[in-house]
Design a protein around this motif. Structure first.
Motif, PDB file in Angstrom:
ATOM      1  N   ALA A  11      12.586  -6.073  -4.329  1.00 42.26           N
ATOM      2  CA  ALA A  11      12.892  -7.613  -2.299  1.00 42.26           C
ATOM      3  C   ALA A  11      13.812  -8.115  -2.783  1.00 42.26           C
ATOM      4  O   ALA A  11      14.215  -9.586  -4.335  1.00 42.26           O
ATOM      5  N   ASN A  71      15.495  -7.238   3.034  1.00 38.41           N
ATOM      6  CA  ASN A  71      15.397  -6.244   2.335  1.00 38.41           C
ATOM      7  C   ASN A  71      14.449  -5.456   0.817  1.00 38.41           C
ATOM      8  O   ASN A  71      14.007  -6.335  -0.121  1.00 38.41           O
ATOM      9  N   TYR A  72      13.762  -4.448   1.485  1.00 41.05           N
ATOM     10  CA  TYR A  72      13.116  -4.096   0.320  1.00 41.05           C
ATOM     11  C   TYR A  72      13.254  -2.841  -0.476  1.00 41.05           C
ATOM     12  O   TYR A  72      13.893  -1.496   0.032  1.00 41.05           O
ATOM     13  N   ASP A  84      12.372   1.202  -1.440  1.00 40.65           N
ATOM     14  CA  ASP A  84      11.862   2.524  -0.177  1.00 40.65           C
ATOM     15  C   ASP A  84       9.928   1.941  -1.073  1.00 40.65           C
ATOM     16  O   ASP A  84       8.921   1.719  -0.464  1.00 40.65           O
ATOM     17  N   LYS A 113       8.238  -0.819   0.439  1.00 44.66           N
ATOM     18  CA  LYS A 113       8.638  -1.795   1.855  1.00 44.66           C
ATOM     19  C   LYS A 113       7.111  -1.569   2.870  1.00 44.66           C
ATOM     20  O   LYS A 113       6.414  -0.890   2.834  1.00 44.66           O
ATOM     21  N   THR A 119       5.995  -8.660   0.523  1.00 49.67           N
ATOM     22  CA  THR A 119       6.996  -9.706   2.041  1.00 49.67           C
ATOM     23  C   THR A 119       7.461 -10.687   0.336  1.00 49.67           C
ATOM     24  O   THR A 119       6.823 -11.360  -0.571  1.00 49.67           O
TER      25      THR A 119
END
Length: 114
Positions: free
Chosen positions: A49, A58-59, A61, A64, A68
């Motif tokens: 992350a 952005n994270y 896959d 996701k 957070t």
């Protein structure tokens, strides 16, 4: 040079939640981006992350919809809220600046198991 200290890890059951904290020794406002990394036993460290100054994040896959990343500039702290944890999330978690890596901290262990 900014130093980071990670905390908040522990043992949780699959489906559980955990919030990790990364305390910086100095202001992180001027850092372009901050990120959380993890390293599972016997594997390379990977970025899971990242968040840029101003908010965009952005994270990977694999996380996701479950993780957070957030920042609190007043406290010079970066957080990682981890929900719906899976056994494959088990790793040592670290924080750092992706564009200018500082020395790695000790990290915090996250173990997801029944």
């Amino acid at each position: 040079q900014v130093q980071f200290v990670e905390s908040g890890g522990g043992l949780v059951q699959p489906g559980g939640s955990l919030r990790l904290s990364c305390a910086a020794s100095g202001s992180i406002f001027s850092i372009v981006a901050m990120g959380w990394y993890r390293q599972a036993s016997g594997k390379q460290r990977e970025l899971v992350a990242a968040i840029s100054t101003g908010g965009p994040s952005n994270y990977a896959d694999s996380v996701k919809g479950r993780f957070t990343i957030s920042t609190d500039y007043a406290k010079n702290t970066v957080y990682l809220q981890m929900n719906s944890l899976k056994p494959e999330d088990t790793a040592v978690y670290y924080c750092n600046a992706p564009y200018a890596l500082e020395p790695w901290g000790q990290g915090t262990q996250v173990t997801v198991s029944s």
